[in-house]
Design a protein around this motif. Structure first.
Motif, mmCIF file in Angstrom:
data_model
loop_
_atom_site.group_PDB
_atom_site.id
_atom_site.type_symbol
_atom_site.label_atom_id
_atom_site.label_comp_id
_atom_site.label_asym_id
_atom_site.label_seq_id
_atom_site.Cartn_x
_atom_site.Cartn_y
_atom_site.Cartn_z
ATOM 1 N N ILE B 41 0.915 -1.225 0.168
ATOM 2 C CA ILE B 41 0.176 -0.035 -0.021
ATOM 3 C C ILE B 41 0.873 1.286 0.014
ATOM 4 O O ILE B 41 1.689 1.496 0.748
ATOM 5 N N ILE B 42 0.698 2.202 -0.978
ATOM 6 C CA ILE B 42 1.274 3.248 -1.023
ATOM 7 C C ILE B 42 0.465 4.415 -0.636
ATOM 8 O O ILE B 42 -0.708 4.619 -1.288
ATOM 9 N N GLY B 43 0.525 5.129 0.416
ATOM 10 C CA GLY B 43 -0.284 6.293 0.622
ATOM 11 C C GLY B 43 0.212 7.586 -0.091
ATOM 12 O O GLY B 43 1.528 7.900 -0.145
ATOM 13 N N LEU B 44 -0.802 8.446 -0.097
ATOM 14 C CA LEU B 44 -0.615 9.649 -1.048
ATOM 15 C C LEU B 44 -1.094 10.655 -0.162
ATOM 16 O O LEU B 44 -2.391 10.682 -0.086
ATOM 17 N N ALA B 45 -0.265 11.320 0.473
ATOM 18 C CA ALA B 45 -0.666 12.402 1.473
ATOM 19 C C ALA B 45 -0.553 14.075 1.115
ATOM 20 O O ALA B 45 0.488 14.222 0.061
ATOM 21 N N TYR B 46 -1.296 14.871 1.666
ATOM 22 C CA TYR B 46 -1.063 16.240 1.374
ATOM 23 C C TYR B 46 -0.277 16.931 2.395
ATOM 24 O O TYR B 46 0.295 17.960 2.175
ATOM 25 N N GLU B 47 -0.492 16.288 3.837
ATOM 26 C CA GLU B 47 -0.050 17.237 4.783
ATOM 27 C C GLU B 47 0.796 16.113 5.561
ATOM 28 O O GLU B 47 0.663 15.032 5.601
ATOM 29 N N ASN B 48 1.813 16.717 6.340
ATOM 30 C CA ASN B 48 2.582 15.883 7.059
ATOM 31 C C ASN B 48 2.096 15.166 8.230
ATOM 32 O O ASN B 48 2.536 14.171 8.687
ATOM 33 N N LEU B 49 0.844 15.898 8.709
ATOM 34 C CA LEU B 49 0.395 15.276 10.001
ATOM 35 C C LEU B 49 -1.065 14.351 9.687
ATOM 36 O O LEU B 49 -1.584 14.118 10.740
ATOM 37 N N GLU B 50 -1.022 13.845 8.340
ATOM 38 C CA GLU B 50 -2.157 12.971 8.211
ATOM 39 C C GLU B 50 -1.955 11.578 8.943
ATOM 40 O O GLU B 50 -0.829 10.964 8.889
ATOM 41 N N PRO B 51 -2.548 11.350 9.647
ATOM 42 C CA PRO B 51 -2.164 10.269 10.622
ATOM 43 C C PRO B 51 -1.743 8.950 10.027
ATOM 44 O O PRO B 51 -1.065 7.920 10.507
ATOM 45 N N GLY B 52 -3.001 8.531 9.233
ATOM 46 C CA GLY B 52 -2.396 7.218 8.266
ATOM 47 C C GLY B 52 -1.064 7.133 7.835
ATOM 48 O O GLY B 52 -0.614 6.019 7.616
ATOM 49 N N ILE B 53 -0.354 8.147 7.593
ATOM 50 C CA ILE B 53 1.183 8.307 7.203
ATOM 51 C C ILE B 53 1.777 7.276 7.999
ATOM 52 O O ILE B 53 2.652 6.441 7.798
ATOM 53 N N PHE B 54 1.451 7.450 9.490
ATOM 54 C CA PHE B 54 2.138 6.674 10.529
ATOM 55 C C PHE B 54 1.602 5.581 10.931
ATOM 56 O O PHE B 54 2.173 4.963 11.958
ATOM 57 N N ILE B 55 0.574 4.808 10.187
ATOM 58 C CA ILE B 55 0.073 3.545 10.659
ATOM 59 C C ILE B 55 0.784 2.588 10.146
ATOM 60 O O ILE B 55 0.523 2.231 8.666
ATOM 61 N N GLY B 56 1.893 1.990 10.356
ATOM 62 C CA GLY B 56 2.791 1.282 9.983
ATOM 63 C C GLY B 56 2.113 -0.269 9.378
ATOM 64 O O GLY B 56 2.554 -0.452 8.261
ATOM 65 N N ASN B 57 1.317 -0.708 10.057
ATOM 66 C CA ASN B 57 0.751 -1.939 9.504
ATOM 67 C C ASN B 57 -0.002 -1.931 8.351
ATOM 68 O O ASN B 57 -0.826 -2.851 7.819
ATOM 69 N N GLN B 58 -0.549 -0.738 8.003
ATOM 70 C CA GLN B 58 -1.721 -0.497 6.951
ATOM 71 C C GLN B 58 -1.014 0.428 5.711
ATOM 72 O O GLN B 58 -1.202 -0.237 4.645
ATOM 73 N N VAL B 59 -0.169 1.235 6.130
ATOM 74 C CA VAL B 59 0.506 1.879 4.778
ATOM 75 C C VAL B 59 2.064 1.432 4.717
ATOM 76 O O VAL B 59 2.872 1.815 5.779
ATOM 77 N N ASP B 60 2.493 1.085 3.910
ATOM 78 C CA ASP B 60 4.060 0.602 3.743
ATOM 79 C C ASP B 60 4.945 1.757 3.339
ATOM 80 O O ASP B 60 5.983 1.668 3.883
ATOM 81 N N LYS B 61 4.328 2.568 2.527
ATOM 82 C CA LYS B 61 5.134 4.020 2.271
ATOM 83 C C LYS B 61 4.340 5.026 1.770
ATOM 84 O O LYS B 61 3.312 4.748 1.156
ATOM 85 N N THR B 62 4.703 5.939 2.115
ATOM 86 C CA THR B 62 3.879 7.403 2.013
ATOM 87 C C THR B 62 4.551 8.560 1.123
ATOM 88 O O THR B 62 5.910 8.753 1.412
ATOM 89 N N TYR B 63 3.976 8.815 0.118
ATOM 90 C CA TYR B 63 4.599 10.284 -0.648
ATOM 91 C C TYR B 63 3.624 11.434 -0.608
ATOM 92 O O TYR B 63 2.470 11.141 -0.716
ATOM 93 N N LYS B 64 4.130 12.528 -0.331
ATOM 94 C CA LYS B 64 3.402 13.672 -0.413
ATOM 95 C C LYS B 64 3.048 13.924 -1.881
ATOM 96 O O LYS B 64 4.003 13.838 -2.777
ATOM 97 N N ILE B 65 1.903 14.408 -2.256
ATOM 98 C CA ILE B 65 1.508 14.864 -3.491
ATOM 99 C C ILE B 65 1.125 16.338 -3.343
ATOM 100 O O ILE B 65 0.507 16.838 -2.372
ATOM 101 N N PRO B 66 1.093 16.936 -4.527
ATOM 102 C CA PRO B 66 0.811 18.286 -4.572
ATOM 103 C C PRO B 66 -0.808 18.806 -4.488
ATOM 104 O O PRO B 66 -1.652 17.866 -4.862
ATOM 105 N N TYR B 67 -1.161 19.748 -3.778
ATOM 106 C CA TYR B 67 -2.506 20.045 -3.629
ATOM 107 C C TYR B 67 -3.180 20.331 -5.080
ATOM 108 O O TYR B 67 -2.462 20.498 -5.848
#
Lengths: 81, 350
Positions: B41-67
């Protein structure tokens, strides 16, 4: 004849769930007993007879309480007629 | 061409699992339920504090994407960068505001191997809050009367027509029930500042709030529809607890919506059932809702079905689901070392 709607889920401890609306209710032991009888499909006369035999209650009082409880069940959308 | 669902790499947005949660984490949970641990699972996030970024057993790697406001070019450039590293098979966007860009980029994304299953821009526009009344009238759906307004003074016209209470809604998100003109003006300015114009002023409908999560095949069929009665509603109007219900009228409504719109992808119908049993469509969300995991728990895993559709696989219509399945959401303090936070904050990926 008063009947509980087919899809109403009940449990022995008096919990009632209406899957059409998502409403749930809790009942006291006697109400749970009545629900159980209604679910089994026996007539209201038979249910009242069972209750009169089992509990120390006057016919008049039973009729009053019965009407009151049926009204509650009807308002909760749990009955078919 | 269809592809096996083993070892899939799936990108998901909407990782903001806060008090007004995005659907991302629920989508991922549903995917992991059905597709197992082999998926990445690749998380795509807009903000640094999106909680899902840090849920290790759910999201394998996260990248920020532009608004979304940065436009399609910036988004595509970022997706190319990510794709070079991750080889994503399927992308599931979960925010209303980002859909426009992802729909425009669907073909370009497919060209680099990323499959999507999204509605068209026209479908997206038809169910927009601004057009919802017109859409309802065209297809015989009950939708509360509304005024689309651009000036504060126009609230008077709406109040004369509807009386109070009335509902003041933002262009993209949020709605407030105003009991009087003061509250209506306050809501107008709050929503204007946050989401811009226009503002929608809608007639208030009293009733029971029920939502339907659905999956349309893009050919006029609904492959899955699960109805949920809200049991606990937050001050933002979000369901914090709910229970699946079985009601043929609700499922028929979902089928009729899919037929009328030829909807492709996930959707949510927000319904108000009034005392007479009439079903009013309050909103149509063009994506899965935050409670989507309940569909998997009730026996219709919509996110997993969407992945299969995106990959060109055949998905049969789900026939039944379990009523009386509840979700009760909770908040959890996830402990994270600042080094982990630094990765996403400084490098835009973690």
């Amino acid at each position: 004849m008063i009947k509980l709607k087919n899809n109403i889920a009940t449990s022995e401890n008096g919990f009632i769930f209406n899957p059409s609306t998502g409403d749930s209710f809790t009942s006291n032991p006697i109400a749970a007993e009545i629900i159980s009888h209604l679910k089994s499909g026996i007539s209201t006369t038979e249910i009242k007879t069972i209750l009169l035999k089992k509990y120390d209650v006057e016919v008049k009082q039973l009729e009053r309480d019965w009407e009151d409880y049926m009204l509650q069940l009807k308002e909760a959308n749990l009955l078919t007629f | 061409m269809s592809k096996n669902t083993d070892h899939l790499c799936i990108a998901v947005t909407g990782l903001n699992a806060n008090d007004n949660p995005g659907p991302g984490i629920a989508v991922i949970r549903a995917l992991r339920d059905e597709l197992g641990d082999k998926i990445r699972i690749i998380g795509l996030a807009y903000e640094n504090l999106e909680p899902g970024i840090f849920i290790g057993n759910q999201v394998d790697k996260t990248y920020k994407i532009p608004y979304p406001v940065a436009g399609t070019e910036a988004l595509m450039n970022r997706m190319i960068y990510i794709q070079e590293r991750e080889n994503i098979d399927v992308l599931i966007p979960n925010f209303d505001a980002e859909l426009n860009n992802f729909i425009k980029l669907a073909e370009s994304l497919l060209a680099i191997g990323i499959h999507t299953f999204l509605p068209s821009l026209q479908q997206l526009a038809n169910r927009d809050k601004i057009n919802l009344k017109k859409f309802g009238d065209q297809h015989q759906f009950k939708v509360p009367d509304d005024f689309v307004i651009h000036k504060e003074a126009e609230i008077i016209k709406a109040a004369d027509e509807f009386g109070y209470p009335l509902v003041v809604k933002g262009k993209f998100y949020e709605a407030y029930v105003a009991q009087n003109s003061n509250e209506a003006y306050k809501s107008f300015h709050k929503l204007y500042a946050k989401w811009g114009l226009p503002i929608i002023v809608q007639k208030f409908i009293k009733g029971t709030e029920i939502n339907i999560a659905g999956l349309g095949d893009g050919k006029g069929n609904v492959l899955s529809a699960v109805a949920m009665r809200k049991l606990y509603i937050t001050d933002k109007g979000k369901a914090w607890a709910g229970v699946t219900v079985e009601d043929e009228d609700l499922l028929t409504l979902a089928k009729n919506f899919a037929k009328a719109s030829s909807w492709k992808g996930g959707f949510e119908l927000e319904i108000m059932k009034d005392d007479k049993g009439d079903l009013y469509i309050m909103e149509i969300n063009p994506r899965f809702p935050a409670w989507i995991y309940l569909t998997a728990a009730a026996g219709q895993n919509q996110p997993a079905a969407l992945v299969k559709l995106a990959l060109g696989q055949q998905v049969s219509e789900f026939k039944a689901y379990k009523s009386g399945k509840m979700f009760i959401r909770y908040a959890w303090d996830n402990i994270v070392d600042v080094e982990e936070f630094q990765k996403i904050a400084a490098f835009g990926e973690r």
